[in-house]
Design an enzyme around this catalytic site. Structure first.
Site, PDB file in Angstrom:
ATOM      1  N   CYS A  95      36.935 -19.091  10.094  1.00 17.54           N
ATOM      2  CA  CYS A  95      37.758 -18.391  11.084  1.00 17.54           C
ATOM      3  C   CYS A  95      37.835 -16.695  10.521  1.00 17.54           C
ATOM      4  CB  CYS A  95      39.246 -18.956  11.026  1.00 17.54           C
ATOM      5  SG  CYS A  95      39.421 -20.835  11.272  1.00 17.54           S
ATOM      6  N   ARG A  98      38.945 -18.770  15.645  1.00 13.24           N
ATOM      7  CA  ARG A  98      38.459 -19.971  14.935  1.00 13.24           C
ATOM      8  C   ARG A  98      37.139 -20.346  15.277  1.00 13.24           C
ATOM      9  NH1 ARG A  98      40.477 -26.400  16.411  1.00 13.24           N
ATOM     10  NH2 ARG A  98      39.915 -27.178  14.302  1.00 13.24           N
ATOM     11  N   LEU A  99      36.457 -20.956  14.134  1.00 13.83           N
ATOM     12  CA  LEU A  99      35.300 -21.808  14.235  1.00 13.83           C
ATOM     13  C   LEU A  99      35.410 -23.085  14.034  1.00 13.83           C
ATOM     14  CD1 LEU A  99      32.026 -21.641  14.672  1.00 13.83           C
ATOM     15  CD2 LEU A  99      32.181 -21.132  12.056  1.00 13.83           C
ATOM     16  N   ASN A 119      41.719 -19.063   6.687  1.00 17.28           N
ATOM     17  CA  ASN A 119      40.098 -19.006   6.826  1.00 17.28           C
ATOM     18  C   ASN A 119      39.340 -19.803   5.667  1.00 17.28           C
ATOM     19  OD1 ASN A 119      37.249 -17.970   7.244  1.00 17.28           O
ATOM     20  ND2 ASN A 119      37.848 -16.157   5.806  1.00 17.28           N
ATOM     21  N   GLY A 120      38.894 -20.765   5.792  1.00 13.93           N
ATOM     22  CA  GLY A 120      38.003 -21.486   4.801  1.00 13.93           C
ATOM     23  C   GLY A 120      37.951 -23.020   4.948  1.00 13.93           C
ATOM     24  N   GLU A 121      37.709 -23.560   3.888  1.00 10.19           N
ATOM     25  CA  GLU A 121      37.947 -24.880   3.951  1.00 10.19           C
ATOM     26  C   GLU A 121      38.278 -25.650   2.510  1.00 10.19           C
ATOM     27  OE1 GLU A 121      36.839 -26.666   6.761  1.00 10.19           O
ATOM     28  OE2 GLU A 121      35.374 -25.177   7.612  1.00 10.19           O
ATOM     29  N   ASP A 143      42.823 -29.132   7.450  1.00  7.57           N
ATOM     30  CA  ASP A 143      43.129 -29.005   6.013  1.00  7.57           C
ATOM     31  C   ASP A 143      44.219 -27.879   6.032  1.00  7.57           C
ATOM     32  OD1 ASP A 143      41.194 -27.322   7.384  1.00  7.57           O
ATOM     33  OD2 ASP A 143      39.835 -26.996   5.477  1.00  7.57           O
ATOM     34  N   GLY A 149      22.147 -22.572  -2.132  1.00  2.33           N
ATOM     35  CA  GLY A 149      22.068 -22.491  -3.533  1.00  2.33           C
ATOM     36  C   GLY A 149      22.616 -21.196  -4.082  1.00  2.33           C
TER      37      GLY A 149
END
Length: 616
Positions: A2, A54-55, A81-83, A106, A381
């Site tokens: 987000c 929001r995404l 914003n994040g996970e 979350d 990576g």
């Protein structure tokens, strides 16, 4: 993923003019809309306002923000914003404490955890995050950011009003906040760029919440405290035990970061880092009866123009093809042409709000635009080289013995095209030296470290605090600009904490670059991939691309009101354009050589004009 923004004034009452202040919040949302194209919201309290775009990745239907909860007459609000990758474990713990949940997001886990435990709950989070929490009863605003700085969070003040936003453009959306550049900002651009000092936003009076920090505002009080710092500890594990633990940490980090309510993908170059992430993801999805989408990147015509050098010994495609066969993924090879790369130079500035890694960044932005229609979540990576010692400067005697940033130790190329009066005014060497020494003094060491091991720690810490963050910023902005969430399993703080303290003879086992990681990946990868010599993110070798850059820069110099003209020496620039480029000697990192210097200057000129930057 987000975009967040907001404002705070301890003596204001924004609810008296709700239409006015909701309009401001909506504007802060609008300029960050690319970070969250799936929805938006705003929250207004007497002395605080929150904005959110929001995404949708987790809890697609009930996870809208700002999220507000009440407890014992107290109102709490959050924008995030994040996970949070350990959200399910944390949620189970909170339920045992009597907590009740209304969503599957979350975001609510963070908010409920904060309501029960205060800011100490942040230490339990495993994830990538930047968040703001408002407690109405104590009139307290709390902002915090993940440990490694994967997710951005900037702030400034407009008079006595405190402002914050995921991106700098969010701050400029507030009335009266202007883009101003002073001497320090110019030094950030030309002495350090495309890196920047941590905690700074390059623009005058724009700052950044430091990774691993929590800022608290209450009435007129402001506090900034670290909730996490990297520490040096004795390493007592044997090599076999170290390999086993490293393999477990990596697999656990990747599996945790597969958390999503929509399909995921991976970037797959054919190098060891992305191949390990891909192999773990593909195996887990195969177990679930699913196939992983993978993507690799190159440039049109590179097979014709590529020349092997110390920084880029081989091309990626044959190794990517081998990994696709090994893992059974659904793969797409993406290519970027000269015109797309040049066009995206300026879009990359819009995404970063700053001049950035030139075509290294613009090409990534282009590739992300091609990935997003297929998947909104991807694992990469990134960060393995900084953590496991993969870059040439970890192994270079010169870098080991030179007191300077090892990826940018010689400032001569940076001064080569600048106006002499500007060079004299900026004192670039002095500025870069002070930034370098600040980090050296912060490096955590052990009393028993030998001078050699101490220097190893310094180089590793410099990479974590500077080079890695530059690449994380690149990954965040280029992906989020396209509504794509990019995750970085190697940046799991548990991996960083453990590997930072592994002795060099284990990290570089038998003198092999990233030897520890290669041994840890034995059960996942074919030998050809596992022991392949490192080759970094690709760049174009087509000479016509450099000609396009040179033509554009000449046009800029011929434009009377071009803002960069006052900073450059036209004679030096024309002489540079008429001389052969040195592709093998970068002035920043491994990839930014002559053509990238031209591209960077074009970005600076565009940025000064597009952001209406006033130099003071």
């Amino acid at each position: 993923m987000c975009g967040i923004a907001g404002f705070f004034h301890p003596n204001a009452d924004y609810t008296r003019e709700p239409k006015k202040w909701r309009s401001v919040l909506n504007h802060m949302n609008q300029v960050q809309r690319r970070r969250g194209p799936d929805g938006s919201g705003a929250y207004l309290a007497p002395c605080c306002g929150f904005a959110h775009v929001r995404l949708k990745i987790i809890d697609l239907y009930t996870g809208a923000q700002p999220m507000v909860r009440k407890k014992d007459g107290r109102e709490f609000a959050i924008v995030f914003n994040g996970e949070i990758y350990n959200m399910n474990e944390l949620k189970a713990e909170l339920i045992l404490e009597g907590a009740e949940f209304e969503t599957a997001s979350d975001t609510e886990v963070i908010l409920v955890g904060y309501m029960l435990h205060g800011s100490s709950f942040i230490k339990k989070l495993n994830g990538i995050f930047a968040a703001a929490v408002w407690d109405s009863s104590s009139r307290r605003l709390c902002l915090f950011r993940d440990r490694l700085g994967v997710k951005p969070l900037f702030y400034t003040k407009a008079g006595d009003t405190f402002l914050f936003a995921s991106e700098i453009k969010g701050l400029f959306a507030y009335p009266g906040v202007k883009a101003v550049l002073d001497r320090d900002g110019l030094c950030e651009l030309f002495a350090l760029g495309p890196a920047k000092s941590y905690g700074k936003g390059v623009f005058k009076d724009i700052f950044e919440v430091l990774p691993g920090h929590c800022i608290t505002l209450e009435d007129d009080a402001f506090s900034d405290e670290a909730y996490w710092t990297l520490k040096s500890r004795p390493h007592t594990d044997s090599f076999d035990a170290t390999v086993e633990k490293t393999a477990w940490l990596l697999e656990d980090a990747v599996k945790k970061q597969m958390l999503a309510d929509i399909p995921i993908s991976t970037f797959l170059s054919g190098g060891i880092d992305s191949s390990l992430v891909t192999a773990i993801c593909a195996k887990e999805l195969h177990r679930q009866g699913k196939q992983l989408n993978t993507f690799s990147f190159d440039f049109t015509g590179n097979s014709k123009y590529f020349k092997s050098n110390d920084f880029q010994p081989s091309q990626d495609r044959p190794f990517a093809e081998q990994m696709v066969s090994h893992c059974g993924t659904n793969h797409r090879f993406l290519e970027c042409g000269n015109a797309d790369q040049l066009n995206c130079l300026y879009l990359a500035v819009n995404a970063r709000d700053l001049p950035c890694m030139a075509d290294v960044e613009s090409s990534m932005l282009y590739f992300c635009s091609k990935v997003a229609p297929h998947n909104k979540v991807t694992l990469t990576g990134e960060c393995a080289d900084e953590i496991f010692g993969g870059y040439p400067w970890f192994h270079s005697k010169t870098a080991f013995e030179t007191d300077a940033f090892p990826w940018s130790s010689d400032l001569a190329p940076r001064r080569a095209l600048l106006d002499d009066a500007l060079i004299a005014e900026l004192r670039m060497e002095e500025y870069a030296r002070a930034a370098y020494e600040k980090t050296i003094h912060e490096t955590p060491v052990l009393p028993e470290d030998s001078p050699e091991e101490k220097r190893r720690r310094e180089i590793a810490y410099l990479n974590l605090r500077w080079f890695m963050v530059t690449l994380l910023d690149r990954m965040d902005r280029t992906s989020m600009y396209n509504g794509l969430e990019a995750r970085v399993p190697f940046a799991d703080h548990r991996i960083v904490e453990y590997v930072f303290n592994v002795p060099w003879e284990m990290k570089c086992k038998d003198g092999i670059v990233k030897g520890l990681l290669r041994h840890a990946g034995t059960k996942y990868l074919p030998k050809d991939i596992l022991w392949r010599k490192k080759s970094p993110y690709p760049k174009t070798y087509d000479p016509s691309y450099e000609k396009l850059l040179g033509k554009q820069l000449k046009e800029v110099l011929a434009t009377p009101n071009a803002p960069i003209r006052t900073l450059l020496d036209p004679k030096k620039v024309h002489a540079f354009l008429d001389s052969p480029s040195d592709y093998g000697r970068p002035w920043y990192g491994q990839l930014m050589a002559g053509p990238q210097m031209l591209a960077y200057l074009l970005q600076v000129n565009y940025w000064l004009k597009a952001y209406r930057v006033r130099i003071v």
